[in-house]
Motif scaffolding. Sequence first.
Motif, mmCIF file in Angstrom:
data_model
loop_
_atom_site.group_PDB
_atom_site.id
_atom_site.type_symbol
_atom_site.label_atom_id
_atom_site.label_comp_id
_atom_site.label_asym_id
_atom_site.label_seq_id
_atom_site.Cartn_x
_atom_site.Cartn_y
_atom_site.Cartn_z
ATOM 1 N N LYS A 1 -8.363 -2.641 6.040
ATOM 2 C CA LYS A 1 -7.232 -1.931 6.634
ATOM 3 C C LYS A 1 -6.180 -2.998 6.899
ATOM 4 C CE LYS A 1 -10.105 1.665 8.579
ATOM 5 N NZ LYS A 1 -10.609 2.312 9.773
ATOM 6 N N LEU A 2 -5.376 -3.263 5.882
ATOM 7 C CA LEU A 2 -4.457 -4.397 5.913
ATOM 8 C C LEU A 2 -3.068 -3.998 6.400
ATOM 9 C CD1 LEU A 2 -5.442 -6.009 2.493
ATOM 10 C CD2 LEU A 2 -6.288 -6.602 4.783
ATOM 11 N N GLU A 3 -2.570 -4.787 7.323
ATOM 12 C CA GLU A 3 -1.220 -4.592 7.847
ATOM 13 C C GLU A 3 -0.370 -5.841 7.626
ATOM 14 O OE1 GLU A 3 0.978 -3.576 12.101
ATOM 15 O OE2 GLU A 3 -1.190 -3.431 11.941
ATOM 16 N N HIS A 4 -0.970 -7.012 7.796
ATOM 17 C CA HIS A 4 -0.236 -8.277 7.734
ATOM 18 C C HIS A 4 -0.658 -9.115 6.530
ATOM 19 C CE1 HIS A 4 1.239 -7.619 11.804
ATOM 20 N NE2 HIS A 4 0.009 -7.276 12.131
ATOM 21 N N VAL A 5 0.338 -9.672 5.856
ATOM 22 C CA VAL A 5 0.108 -10.665 4.807
ATOM 23 C C VAL A 5 0.745 -11.952 5.301
ATOM 24 C CG1 VAL A 5 0.570 -11.352 2.422
ATOM 25 C CG2 VAL A 5 0.108 -8.946 2.959
ATOM 26 N N VAL A 6 -0.081 -12.984 5.470
ATOM 27 C CA VAL A 6 0.389 -14.263 5.980
ATOM 28 C C VAL A 6 0.352 -15.273 4.846
ATOM 29 C CG1 VAL A 6 0.079 -16.068 7.707
ATOM 30 C CG2 VAL A 6 -0.473 -13.683 8.281
ATOM 31 N N LEU B 1 6.133 -6.156 -1.826
ATOM 32 C CA LEU B 1 5.094 -6.534 -0.876
ATOM 33 C C LEU B 1 5.516 -6.160 0.548
ATOM 34 C CD1 LEU B 1 2.303 -8.027 -0.977
ATOM 35 C CD2 LEU B 1 3.559 -10.041 -0.219
ATOM 36 N N CYS B 2 6.793 -6.409 0.857
ATOM 37 C CA CYS B 2 7.332 -6.104 2.192
ATOM 38 C C CYS B 2 7.400 -4.603 2.467
ATOM 39 C CB CYS B 2 8.711 -6.735 2.366
ATOM 40 S SG CYS B 2 8.664 -8.541 2.461
ATOM 41 N N LEU C 1 -0.445 -12.226 -5.270
ATOM 42 C CA LEU C 1 0.414 -11.154 -4.759
ATOM 43 C C LEU C 1 0.190 -9.854 -5.531
ATOM 44 C CD1 LEU C 1 3.714 -13.110 -4.017
ATOM 45 C CD2 LEU C 1 1.864 -12.499 -2.433
ATOM 46 N N ASN C 2 -0.054 -9.976 -6.818
ATOM 47 C CA ASN C 2 -0.314 -8.778 -7.618
ATOM 48 C C ASN C 2 -1.641 -8.112 -7.266
ATOM 49 O OD1 ASN C 2 1.912 -8.012 -9.300
ATOM 50 N ND2 ASN C 2 1.658 -9.976 -10.331
ATOM 51 N N LEU C 3 -2.597 -8.866 -6.722
ATOM 52 C CA LEU C 3 -3.826 -8.238 -6.226
ATOM 53 C C LEU C 3 -3.504 -7.264 -5.093
ATOM 54 C CD1 LEU C 3 -6.353 -11.218 -5.988
ATOM 55 C CD2 LEU C 3 -6.488 -9.274 -7.561
ATOM 56 N N LEU C 4 -2.544 -7.651 -4.262
ATOM 57 C CA LEU C 4 -2.162 -6.799 -3.128
ATOM 58 C C LEU C 4 -1.252 -5.658 -3.543
ATOM 59 C CD1 LEU C 4 -1.560 -9.635 -0.534
ATOM 60 C CD2 LEU C 4 -3.567 -8.153 -0.742
#
Length: 156
Positions: A13-18, A42-43, A141-144
């Motif tokens: 359950k992803l909310e933040h990408v650091v 992504l944003c 990034l493309n994985l996300l």
Amino acid sequence: MKEIEIPYYKTLKLEHVVLDYNGTIAKDGELKEEVKSLLPPLCKNYTVHVITSDTFGSVKSQMEGFKVIVTVLKTDNHTAEKAAYIDKLGKINSVTIGNGNNDSQMLSNAILGIAIIGDEGCATATLQQSDISCRCIEDALNLLLNEKRLIATLRK
């Protein structure tokens, strides 16, 4: 928040990408071209954070125009400071991406840690703490952005 169920692994359950800055999304203080086109989508799906010691003093100008939260590290212990940043955001909702030795605990603390083996290589400690390793930031990034790729990589 993006929920991604990975069979026989876990539900994310992803909310933040650091994102670490130098060595990960930037080279010699300059944002990589491939990142410029991937940051806007992504944003739209995540709250994106860029964390850095800002060695080249360029992060704020390079990130101008992108909807990201920039954090410049303040202490001498960047490893602990990055790890604490993830603790503050919430480990369970954070994915981290980095390559340096000082990224190892940050990757370990997050629910999903991605190591980049890019132009600067990747510290062994960081690689060992990651859930996934990618050859470049574009792949990570493309994985996300294409969650079926993430599922294919992590499912058991």
